[in-house]
Design an enzyme around this catalytic site. Structure first.
Site, PDB file in Angstrom:
ATOM      1  N   CYS A 149       0.829  -1.209   0.000  1.00 26.84           N
ATOM      2  CA  CYS A 149       0.000   0.000   0.000  1.00 26.84           C
ATOM      3  C   CYS A 149       0.863   1.259   0.000  1.00 26.84           C
ATOM      4  O   CYS A 149       1.411   1.650   1.034  1.00 26.84           O
ATOM      5  CB  CYS A 149      -0.918  -0.013   1.222  1.00 26.84           C
ATOM      6  SG  CYS A 149      -1.933   1.452   1.349  1.00 26.84           S
ATOM      7  N   CYS A 152      -0.460   4.089   2.190  1.00 26.50           N
ATOM      8  CA  CYS A 152      -0.251   3.886   3.634  1.00 26.50           C
ATOM      9  C   CYS A 152       1.215   4.144   4.000  1.00 26.50           C
ATOM     10  O   CYS A 152       1.505   4.732   5.035  1.00 26.50           O
ATOM     11  CB  CYS A 152      -0.580   2.455   4.054  1.00 26.50           C
ATOM     12  SG  CYS A 152      -2.087   1.801   3.383  1.00 26.50           S
ATOM     13  N   ASP A 153       2.140   3.668   3.184  1.00 27.75           N
ATOM     14  CA  ASP A 153       3.549   3.606   3.589  1.00 27.75           C
ATOM     15  C   ASP A 153       4.507   4.485   2.781  1.00 27.75           C
ATOM     16  O   ASP A 153       5.642   4.678   3.189  1.00 27.75           O
ATOM     17  CB  ASP A 153       4.047   2.150   3.489  1.00 27.75           C
ATOM     18  CG  ASP A 153       3.227   1.209   4.353  1.00 27.75           C
ATOM     19  OD1 ASP A 153       2.742   1.652   5.401  1.00 27.75           O
ATOM     20  OD2 ASP A 153       3.064   0.037   3.965  1.00 27.75           O
TER      21      ASP A 153
END
Ligand code: NAP
Length: 327
Positions: A149, A152-153
C-alpha cells in the site's frame, strides 16, 4: 417463613435479539447493502472487519465514482457511505471481526468478537485482499521495506528520495507507481509482460512520467536483503532472455491483484476455481438466505461502483427473502 437473606433471584439470561440481516464487510458493497436494508426498516447489523472501509480507504483519489466531478478521496467516500447507512438505522460493529459462521441451520449463527449472534439472513461483502508474490524473502521483509500500500507507507522516511520498486501491470500498480513519484528518486515498475493491463488513461500517465522506469517482461525472483533485515534491492529475471540482474531499491510495493476473502465460508458457500463466491442467481448463494456482493464475488469488474451496485442487489434480494419468511 422464608429467610429473605437466603433468597436469591435467578435472573433470566439476557438473550441477544435475533437480527434480520448481518452484513459482513464494510467496503462499497457492504455499506450500500446496509443503506438499502436500513431504508427497508430491517435494522441491519454491519460488522466492519479489522479494516473499516476496505481497500478503497487505501487509495488516494477516486476519479471514476459518478457524482464527484472533481474526484473524491477514497477514505472520505467510505466515511460518507457509512454516515448515509447509519442515518437510516444501520447498527455498526466498528473494528469488530466475524471469526466464525454457522450456516448449517436456521437461524444462522455469526460469531462476532467471540459472541454468537443469531440472524435470519447474511450478506457476505468481505471483499478481497492483496495477492502476494509468494517468495520467502517477501514474507521475511514484510513491513521492513516490502509493502502492499503506497498511500499507507509511501511517505515513510525509509522510502524518501530512494529508488523504489512497484511490481505489477494493472491499475493498482500504476496508481502506486504514480503516487510514489512524490517521494522516490525513481520508481521501477516491474511487469511480467511488455504491455500494461491497466486502463488506458492510467497506463498513459505512467508511461508519460519521467520518474517511472518500466522494466518489461520481468519477474522478481528474490527480494534482498534478508540478512540485513531490510530491503536493499531485488533480483529480477527477464523472461524473454533469461537474464538475471539485481536492482538497488529501498522498498518493494507489490500490486499484483487481489484474492477474495472467503476463508470463513470454505466448504459451505460455493466458489469458483479461483476462490470467488459463485452466486446461483442475482446475489443468491447456494445457501438460501445467504447473499453475496462486491469483490468477493467479482473477478471481472472489481470497481467501487460495481461493488456498490452488487450491495444494492444483495439488499433487495435479502429483503424479498425476509418478506417471504414473514408471509
Ligand atoms: P489486476 O488488474 O488483476 O492486475 C494485476 C497485475 O499484476 C497484472 O498486470 C498481472 O500481470 C500482474 N500479476 C499478477 N500476478 C502476478 C505475479 N504472481 N507476479 C507478477 N505479476 C503478477 O489487479 P489490480 O491492478 O489490483 O486491479 C484490480 C481491479 O481494481 C481492476 O479491476 C482494476 O481496474 C481496479 N482498480 C481500479 C483503479 C482505478 O480505476 N483508479 C485503481 C486500482 C484498481 P498480467 O497483466 O500479465 O496478468
Amino acid at each position: 417463613m422464608l429467610d429473605p437473606a437466603r433468597l436469591f433471584i435467578i435472573m433470566p439470561q439476557e438473550k441477544q435479539p435475533m437480527e434480520n440481516v448481518i452484513i459482513i464487510g464494510s467496503g462499497c458493497a457492504g455499506w450500500t447493502a446496509a443503506l438499502y436494508t436500513a431504508r427497508a426498516n430491517l435494522e441491519p447489523l454491519l460488522v466492519t472487519g479489522a479494516m473499516p472501509g476496505g481497500l478503497l480507504t487505501t487509495t488516494t483519489i477516486v476519479e471514476n465514482f459518478p457524482g464527484f466531478p472533481e474526484g473524491v478521496d477514497g477514505f472520505q467516500l467510505m466515511m460518507n457511505m457509512q454516515q448515509q447507512a447509519e442515518r437510516f438505522g444501520t447498527k455498526t460493529k466498528m473494528g469488530s471481526a466475524v471469526t466464525a459462521v454457522d450456516l448449517s441451520s436456521r437461524p444462522f449463527k455469526v460469531t462476532i468478537d467471540g459472541e454468537v449472534v443469531e440472524t435470519k439472513s447474511v450478506i457476505i461483502a468481505t471483499g478481497a485482499g492483496h495477492k502476494h508474490l509468494g517468495l520467502e524473502s517477501e514474507k521475511l521483509l514484510d513491513t521492513k521495506g516490502v509493502t502492499y500500500c503506497a498511500t499507507c507507507d509511501g511517505a515513510l522516511p525509509m522510502f524518501r528520495n530512494k529508488p523504489l520498486v512497484v511490481v505489477g501491470g494493472g491499475d493498482s500498480a500504476c496508481e502506486e507507481a504514480l503516487y510514489l513519484t512524490r517521494f522516490a528518486s525513481v520508481v521501477y515498475l516491474i511487469h511480467r509482460r511488455d504491455t500494461l493491463r491497466a486502463s488506458k488513461i492510467m497506463a498513459d500517465r505512467v508511461l508519460a512520467n519521467e520518474k517511472i522506469k518500466p522494466i518489461w517482461d520481468s519477474t522478481v525472483e528474490e527480494i534482498l536483503d534478508v540478512k540485513q533485515d531490510t530491503v536493499t534491492g531485488v533480483r529480477i529475471k527477464n523472461l524473454k532472455t533469461d537474464e538475471v540482474s539485481t536492482l538497488d531499491c529501498a522498498g518493494v510495493f507489490v500490486a499484483i491483484g487481489l484474492v477474495p476473502n472467503t476463508q470463513l465460508f470454505q466448504g459451505v458457500i460455493d466458489t469458483d476455481e479461483a476462490g470467488y463466491i459463485k452466486p446461483t442467481h442475482g446475489s443468491h448463494t447456494n445457501v438460501e438466505g445467504v447473499f453475496v456482493a462486491g469483490d468477493v464475488a467479482d473477478k471481472h469488474y472489481r470497481q467501487a461502483i460495481t461493488a456498490a451496485a452488487m450491495g444494492c442487489m444483495a439488499a433487495i434480494d435479502a429483503e424479498r427473502y425476509l418478506q417471504g419468511l414473514a408471509e
